[in-house]
Motif scaffolding. Structure first.
Motif, mmCIF file in Angstrom:
data_model
loop_
_atom_site.group_PDB
_atom_site.id
_atom_site.type_symbol
_atom_site.label_atom_id
_atom_site.label_comp_id
_atom_site.label_asym_id
_atom_site.label_seq_id
_atom_site.Cartn_x
_atom_site.Cartn_y
_atom_site.Cartn_z
ATOM 1 N N TYR A 81 7.510 5.277 4.897
ATOM 2 C CA TYR A 81 6.293 5.022 4.140
ATOM 3 C C TYR A 81 6.578 4.851 2.641
ATOM 4 O O TYR A 81 6.103 3.903 2.017
ATOM 5 C CB TYR A 81 5.296 6.165 4.338
ATOM 6 C CG TYR A 81 3.987 5.926 3.608
ATOM 7 C CD1 TYR A 81 2.976 5.170 4.188
ATOM 8 C CD2 TYR A 81 3.791 6.420 2.321
ATOM 9 C CE1 TYR A 81 1.796 4.934 3.527
ATOM 10 C CE2 TYR A 81 2.610 6.174 1.644
ATOM 11 C CZ TYR A 81 1.613 5.430 2.250
ATOM 12 O OH TYR A 81 0.442 5.180 1.592
ATOM 13 N N TRP A 82 7.371 5.786 2.073
ATOM 14 C CA TRP A 82 7.536 5.806 0.626
ATOM 15 C C TRP A 82 8.655 4.893 0.117
ATOM 16 O O TRP A 82 8.701 4.569 -1.050
ATOM 17 C CB TRP A 82 7.813 7.234 0.145
ATOM 18 C CG TRP A 82 6.687 8.176 0.487
ATOM 19 C CD1 TRP A 82 6.676 9.111 1.476
ATOM 20 C CD2 TRP A 82 5.416 8.248 -0.151
ATOM 21 N NE1 TRP A 82 5.479 9.773 1.507
ATOM 22 C CE2 TRP A 82 4.671 9.262 0.508
ATOM 23 C CE3 TRP A 82 4.812 7.552 -1.215
ATOM 24 C CZ2 TRP A 82 3.376 9.605 0.142
ATOM 25 C CZ3 TRP A 82 3.513 7.905 -1.571
ATOM 26 C CH2 TRP A 82 2.814 8.922 -0.900
ATOM 27 N N GLY A 83 9.542 4.502 1.017
ATOM 28 C CA GLY A 83 10.735 3.768 0.591
ATOM 29 C C GLY A 83 10.453 2.327 0.216
ATOM 30 O O GLY A 83 9.454 1.729 0.626
ATOM 31 N N LYS A 84 11.334 1.770 -0.615
ATOM 32 C CA LYS A 84 11.183 0.378 -1.033
ATOM 33 C C LYS A 84 12.529 -0.325 -0.966
ATOM 34 O O LYS A 84 13.573 0.291 -1.127
ATOM 35 C CB LYS A 84 10.669 0.309 -2.477
ATOM 36 C CG LYS A 84 9.209 0.651 -2.617
ATOM 37 C CD LYS A 84 8.780 0.534 -4.051
ATOM 38 C CE LYS A 84 7.323 0.925 -4.187
ATOM 39 N NZ LYS A 84 6.828 0.840 -5.532
ATOM 40 N N LEU A 123 1.173 -4.267 -7.610
ATOM 41 C CA LEU A 123 0.484 -4.851 -6.455
ATOM 42 C C LEU A 123 1.118 -4.397 -5.152
ATOM 43 O O LEU A 123 0.439 -4.068 -4.191
ATOM 44 C CB LEU A 123 0.507 -6.375 -6.551
ATOM 45 C CG LEU A 123 -0.484 -6.976 -7.552
ATOM 46 C CD1 LEU A 123 -0.327 -8.475 -7.616
ATOM 47 C CD2 LEU A 123 -1.909 -6.604 -7.182
ATOM 48 N N PHE A 124 2.459 -4.375 -5.130
ATOM 49 C CA PHE A 124 3.126 -3.936 -3.906
ATOM 50 C C PHE A 124 2.816 -2.467 -3.609
ATOM 51 O O PHE A 124 2.588 -2.094 -2.470
ATOM 52 C CB PHE A 124 4.643 -4.155 -4.000
ATOM 53 C CG PHE A 124 5.044 -5.544 -3.602
ATOM 54 C CD1 PHE A 124 4.717 -6.037 -2.353
ATOM 55 C CD2 PHE A 124 5.749 -6.366 -4.474
ATOM 56 C CE1 PHE A 124 5.086 -7.313 -1.976
ATOM 57 C CE2 PHE A 124 6.120 -7.648 -4.107
ATOM 58 C CZ PHE A 124 5.791 -8.121 -2.865
ATOM 59 N N THR A 125 2.787 -1.657 -4.677
ATOM 60 C CA THR A 125 2.446 -0.258 -4.469
ATOM 61 C C THR A 125 1.032 -0.138 -3.915
ATOM 62 O O THR A 125 0.760 0.697 -3.056
ATOM 63 C CB THR A 125 2.541 0.511 -5.799
ATOM 64 O OG1 THR A 125 3.773 0.158 -6.425
ATOM 65 C CG2 THR A 125 2.502 2.010 -5.582
ATOM 66 N N ALA A 126 0.168 -1.023 -4.419
ATOM 67 C CA ALA A 126 -1.219 -0.992 -3.954
ATOM 68 C C ALA A 126 -1.301 -1.191 -2.436
ATOM 69 O O ALA A 126 -2.109 -0.563 -1.763
ATOM 70 C CB ALA A 126 -2.029 -2.062 -4.675
ATOM 71 N N THR A 127 -0.439 -2.047 -1.918
ATOM 72 C CA THR A 127 -0.525 -2.326 -0.473
ATOM 73 C C THR A 127 -0.254 -1.077 0.343
ATOM 74 O O THR A 127 -0.757 -0.928 1.450
ATOM 75 C CB THR A 127 0.471 -3.418 -0.034
ATOM 76 O OG1 THR A 127 1.797 -2.923 -0.246
ATOM 77 C CG2 THR A 127 0.254 -4.691 -0.789
ATOM 78 N N VAL A 136 9.672 -4.081 -3.002
ATOM 79 C CA VAL A 136 8.850 -4.282 -1.808
ATOM 80 C C VAL A 136 8.907 -3.047 -0.905
ATOM 81 O O VAL A 136 9.985 -2.655 -0.453
ATOM 82 C CB VAL A 136 9.334 -5.513 -1.016
ATOM 83 C CG1 VAL A 136 8.347 -5.838 0.088
ATOM 84 C CG2 VAL A 136 9.532 -6.696 -1.941
ATOM 85 N N PRO A 137 7.745 -2.444 -0.627
ATOM 86 C CA PRO A 137 7.747 -1.280 0.267
ATOM 87 C C PRO A 137 8.216 -1.661 1.668
ATOM 88 O O PRO A 137 7.935 -2.778 2.135
ATOM 89 C CB PRO A 137 6.281 -0.845 0.301
ATOM 90 C CG PRO A 137 5.638 -1.499 -0.869
ATOM 91 C CD PRO A 137 6.410 -2.751 -1.131
ATOM 92 N N ILE A 138 8.911 -0.731 2.316
ATOM 93 C CA ILE A 138 9.406 -1.002 3.680
ATOM 94 C C ILE A 138 8.256 -1.296 4.627
ATOM 95 O O ILE A 138 8.312 -2.207 5.455
ATOM 96 C CB ILE A 138 10.229 0.202 4.178
ATOM 97 C CG1 ILE A 138 11.553 0.241 3.403
ATOM 98 C CG2 ILE A 138 10.513 0.096 5.676
ATOM 99 C CD1 ILE A 138 12.324 1.514 3.588
ATOM 100 N N MET A 139 7.172 -0.523 4.455
ATOM 101 C CA MET A 139 6.022 -0.722 5.353
ATOM 102 C C MET A 139 5.453 -2.129 5.226
ATOM 103 O O MET A 139 5.038 -2.730 6.213
ATOM 104 C CB MET A 139 4.930 0.299 5.050
ATOM 105 C CG MET A 139 3.799 0.263 6.049
ATOM 106 S SD MET A 139 2.693 1.667 5.921
ATOM 107 C CE MET A 139 1.938 1.371 4.347
ATOM 108 N N PHE A 140 5.463 -2.650 3.981
ATOM 109 C CA PHE A 140 4.969 -4.009 3.750
ATOM 110 C C PHE A 140 5.788 -5.021 4.557
ATOM 111 O O PHE A 140 5.252 -5.913 5.209
ATOM 112 C CB PHE A 140 5.038 -4.336 2.256
ATOM 113 C CG PHE A 140 4.481 -5.684 1.910
ATOM 114 C CD1 PHE A 140 3.134 -5.828 1.654
ATOM 115 C CD2 PHE A 140 5.308 -6.808 1.844
ATOM 116 C CE1 PHE A 140 2.607 -7.068 1.335
ATOM 117 C CE2 PHE A 140 4.780 -8.053 1.540
ATOM 118 C CZ PHE A 140 3.427 -8.183 1.280
ATOM 119 N N ILE A 141 7.102 -4.839 4.515
ATOM 120 C CA ILE A 141 7.973 -5.764 5.247
ATOM 121 C C ILE A 141 7.708 -5.693 6.743
ATOM 122 O O ILE A 141 7.543 -6.721 7.407
ATOM 123 C CB ILE A 141 9.454 -5.435 4.955
ATOM 124 C CG1 ILE A 141 9.732 -5.646 3.460
ATOM 125 C CG2 ILE A 141 10.383 -6.296 5.804
ATOM 126 C CD1 ILE A 141 11.058 -5.073 3.012
#
Lengths: 337, 501
Positions: A170-173, A52-56, A177-182
């Protein structure tokens, strides 16, 4: 002190479950759950936390534009140049990098270009208030895109993957949790807080509801519009940064039609284009609804065109929902009579 | 032949939850102008709609020339010779005058519209009405007064015998009203019967021979205009005695607060100077279009002046935008409360606290609890008729909306309060309450400027009166020396001078 007639006015909002549950946001939550149930049935791999997190990651980069777009709609304004701003700022980031400037400074350049574009939009619209925002930003949309094309032509400007930490934006987590999500969640919370808890937010609603009355109440309408347009430019550039980080290179045709996606997310989130309406949580929900829907449809290889049809229908049906509700209520009243 | 051309008996009209009309009666004699009066919400408009067949009454009978009629829709009423002219003209602005006049009953021959004939007939009506425009003019280019003339021409074209005018003078200047009076009298002399609805006592005294009063959806009575006094009529309309409609308190007038000198805005006003003192109510009057609103908008910073100075407590102040004016302690109640004063789909609480919303919380945050408390206190101070501070502004009557705007001004820490037509479109009861609030504010030491076109309230409430005409101050009168003629002389100074030359 009560008035002469001794009438006392109630200052406490009585809590009502009915109004609590009849909110647009619950409707969005419902759709969100439905889409997730559908997706989970479509693909056995869907319902995992890391999945799901990757999906975001597949949609959040453009969601940064939807945040200030909600403000634009609250004001009753419009900005369709945001996709072009994302492009021109990403392009300037790549150009600056290839000119030998350190990456951190390139990001600053990118954000400044976006801010400048927003400032130009805002200045035109606040100095010439009789112009329609849609037309002005249609003009700058073509202008900014044109500049990017003029610089790059058919070529691309790349090599950005050489800087590892930049790609990682963009690609990091962090964990799963992806960095971009945070970053997105922090920004979304800030935007929501400002809109609903600060004086600035109240002013936005006041201007969108009745510009003239806002002016007579001492609100500096044009100054606030300018700030919001600048903010929109800045966050379009944020999208530009993540876009560049994802692709590692930039072209003059990236981020096309992002403006329409941002507007649809905001409208689906309950923000009327007439201004003065909307709750910020709605935009966030709408972003995830559209994003997860696309992701789910992608899992079962629905072609891109069919996906557009589905998302278009979803948008139309959801914005019609309140009207349909009113019509049902009206016809029920009629019957009772 | 019956004594009455139109008679209604025992009319009751029920809307879901309310009795809009409760057993009312009405008689219209042939060839009379009959005024229909009452507060907002008294049932006048509903009553008119029953006559014109828009609404169907649940109970009651209607007689035309003594014969019982039963209208099924507006078309039946039209065919029976009943025409209504509404306050807000419902026209087609992009079509010609002719098309507007004949809309719905065009002259046709074999299905083809006879333009020449229609234009000729339209022009003949316009000539009859002394109109200064042509049948081929576009409706949208006409003034409100001219558009009303078109509506009257339409009534004539339908051979109406009963003409209903719903607040026709509300949007007209004095001169245009005179013209309307003349037309109404002419129609009456030609045998038409007219029902005239108006808030203005002036209209009634000038035109009507009889007046019927409604209150709270009920019939109160019908009186001969010659035999009724102002006070009786108000009592009939409001249902309680307003001993003094203008409760102007005696206030000790203090030092000068605001002074403007030679204020000029090209094309609007020139060399306007006046001053207002603490506890004083200064009236700013003149005919519509004299530039009064423009002057106060400039003082408040909504518009900009080209030259001149504004002094506050002796010191010159620069006001570029409304927020500057508010910081200096100048507040404005704008002329159009719905467009300029209120956010209609907001609760009254948030409306009231909007100008000062930044002052209730800290660090740019809002403070809902404090806001609600302030809103409650201010709304109670002006005695707004609402249940909670969350009641939406668009659910209130005109008078209550105006009180909310007054409360909104009081939220700021002011020295000068400017009221632009504070009682426009407000019924008699609410008017009296607004005057009372004004009086209290003067007692509390505010300097008040009131713009008004209504002579009685200017004479009744103001300590001093500044009269403007065509962008210039033409006179200043003290409360003791002011009277209607004196003010009018100054208000029409320019045109008087022109006729003398």
């Amino acid at each position: 002190m009560a008035g002469k007639s001794g009438r006392e006015i109630i200052a406490e909002q009585p809590f009502s479950w009915k109004t609590f549950f009849f909110k647009w946001e619950w409707f969005l939550v419902l759709i969100f759950i439905l889409i997730n149930i559908m997706n989970a049935n479509l693909s056995p791999y869907y319902a995992s936390v890391s999945g799901l997190f990757t999906a975001t990651n597949s949609f959040l980069e453009k969601a940064f534009i939807a945040l200030p777009m909600a403000y634009i709609l609250v004001l009753g304004d419009m900005d369709i140049s945001v996709g072009s701003i994302a492009c021109i700022s990403a392009v300037s980031l790549a150009l600056a990098y290839n000119a030998g400037i350190p990456m951190a400074a390139c990001i600053v350049v990118c954000l400044l270009v976006g801010t400048l574009c927003g400032l130009i939009n805002g200045l035109i619209m606040t100095k010439f208030t009789e112009l329609a925002p849609m037309i002005v930003t249609l003009g700058t949309q073509i202008l900014y895109r044109g500049i990017a094309e003029g610089i790059l032509g058919d070529t691309s400007s790349g090599g950005l993957t050489a800087v590892k930490w930049f790609s990682n934006l963009y690609w990091g987590k962090i964990g799963v949790v992806p960095i971009m999500f945070i970053v997105f969640i922090i920004c979304a919370c800030a935007f929501g807080f400002v809109l609903h808890k600060t004086v600035f937010g109240r002013w936005l609603y006041a201007i969108g509801s009745n510009k003239t009355a806002a002016e007579y109440a001492g609100i500096e309408v044009q100054k606030i519009r300018l700030i919001v347009f600048v903010l929109t430019g800045l966050f379009s550039a944020v999208t530009g940064v993540f876009l560049a980080a994802r692709m590692g290179s930039t072209k003059s045709d990236i981020a096309t039609s992002y403006e329409m996606e941002a507007i649809s997310m905001a409208v689906l989130g309950g923000f009327s284009t007439n201004g003065g309406k909307g709750n910020f949580i709605g935009v966030v929900l709408a972003i995830f609804i559209v994003g997860f829907l696309r992701y789910g449809l992608g899992l079962i290889n629905v072609p891109a065109q069919a996906m557009l049809v589905i998302i278009g229908l979803l948008l139309i049906i959801t914005v019609m929902a309140p009207n349909i509700k009113n019509q049902i209520q009206y016809s029920m009243k009629k019957k009772n009579k | 032949m019956s004594e009455y051309v139109l008679e209604l008996k025992g009319i009751t009209k029920i809307f879901p939850g309310v009795k809009a009309l409760n057993n009312v009666q009405f008689q219209l004699k042939p060839g009379e102008i009959h005024a229909l009066m009452g507060e907002n919400g008294a049932g006048k408009s509903t009553f008119i709609k029953v006559i014109t067949g828009v609404h169907k009454a649940e109970e009651g009978e209607m007689y035309l020339d003594g014969k019982k009629v039963n209208f099924k829709g507006p078309k039946d009423a039209q065919n029976a010779g009943i025409a209504a002219i509404y306050q807000h003209v419902t026209s087609y602005p992009h079509l010609t005058v002719t098309e507007n006049i004949f809309m719905g009953h065009e002259k046709k021959k074999n299905g083809i519209i006879q333009w020449k004939e229609m234009h000729e007939e339209a022009n003949s009506y316009l000539k009859e009405l002394n109109a200064d425009f042509k049948a081929t003019d576009e409706m949208g280019t006409l003034s409100v007064a001219q558009q009303q003339m078109v509506e009257i021409a339409k009534a004539l074209s339908m051979k109406a015998r009963i003409i209903i005018m719903d607040e026709p003078t509300a949007a007209l200047t004095k001169r245009e009203s005179e013209e309307l009076y003349r037309i109404a009298e002419k129609l009456r002399d030609e045998g038409a019967s007219i029902i005239f609805i108006s808030h203005r006592f002036e209209d009634m005294y000038r035109l009507a021979s009889r007046v019927t009063v409604f209150r709270d959806s009920q019939y109160v009575g019908t009186y001969d205009v010659d035999g009724i006094t102002n006070a009786d009529l108000i009592t009939a309309m409001v249902g309680r005695e307003i001993k003094d409609l203008f409760p102007k308190p005696q206030v000790e007038i203090g030092e000068e607060v605001l002074r403007v000198e030679n204020l000029t805005r090209t094309g609007y006003f020139k060399n306007v100077s006046f001053a207002v003192r603490k506890g004083e109510i200064l009236g700013l009057t003149g005919l519509v279009g004299a530039g009064r609103t423009e002057v106060v908008q400039t003082i408040f910073g909504v518009e900009h002046f080209d030259s001149g100075k504004v002094y506050l407590e002796g010191k010159e102040v620069k006001i570029k935008k409304p927020v500057d004016a508010m910081k200096h302690g100048i507040g404005l109640l704008p002329e159009d409360r719905q467009k300029q004063g209120l956010i209609l789909d907001w609760g009254i609480g948030r409306n009231i606290t909007l100008p000062e919303v930044a002052s209730y919380g800290k660090n740019g945050l809002t403070n809902d609890k404090k806001e609600r408390q302030v809103a409650k206190e201010l709304a109670e101070r002006v005695d707004t008729k609402v249940v909670t501070v969350f009641d939406k502004a668009n659910t209130l009557s005109g008078g209550n909306q105006q009180k909310v705007v007054v409360a909104k001004i009081l939220a700021s820490d002011l020295k000068v309060i400017i009221l632009d037509e504070p009682t426009k479109g407000v019924d008699v009861g609410a008017k009296a309450e607004i005057y009372e609030i004004m009086g209290e504010l003067a007692q509390q030491g505010y300097a008040i400027i009131m713009i008004s076109s209504e002579m009685p309230e200017i004479l009744g409430m103001c300590d001093r009166i500044v009269v403007m005409c065509e962008g210039k101050v033409t006179g200043e009168l003290d409360r003791k020396e002011a009277d209607q003629e004196g003010i009018l002389k100054f208000a029409m100074a320019k045109s008087l001078k022109a006729t003398q030359e």
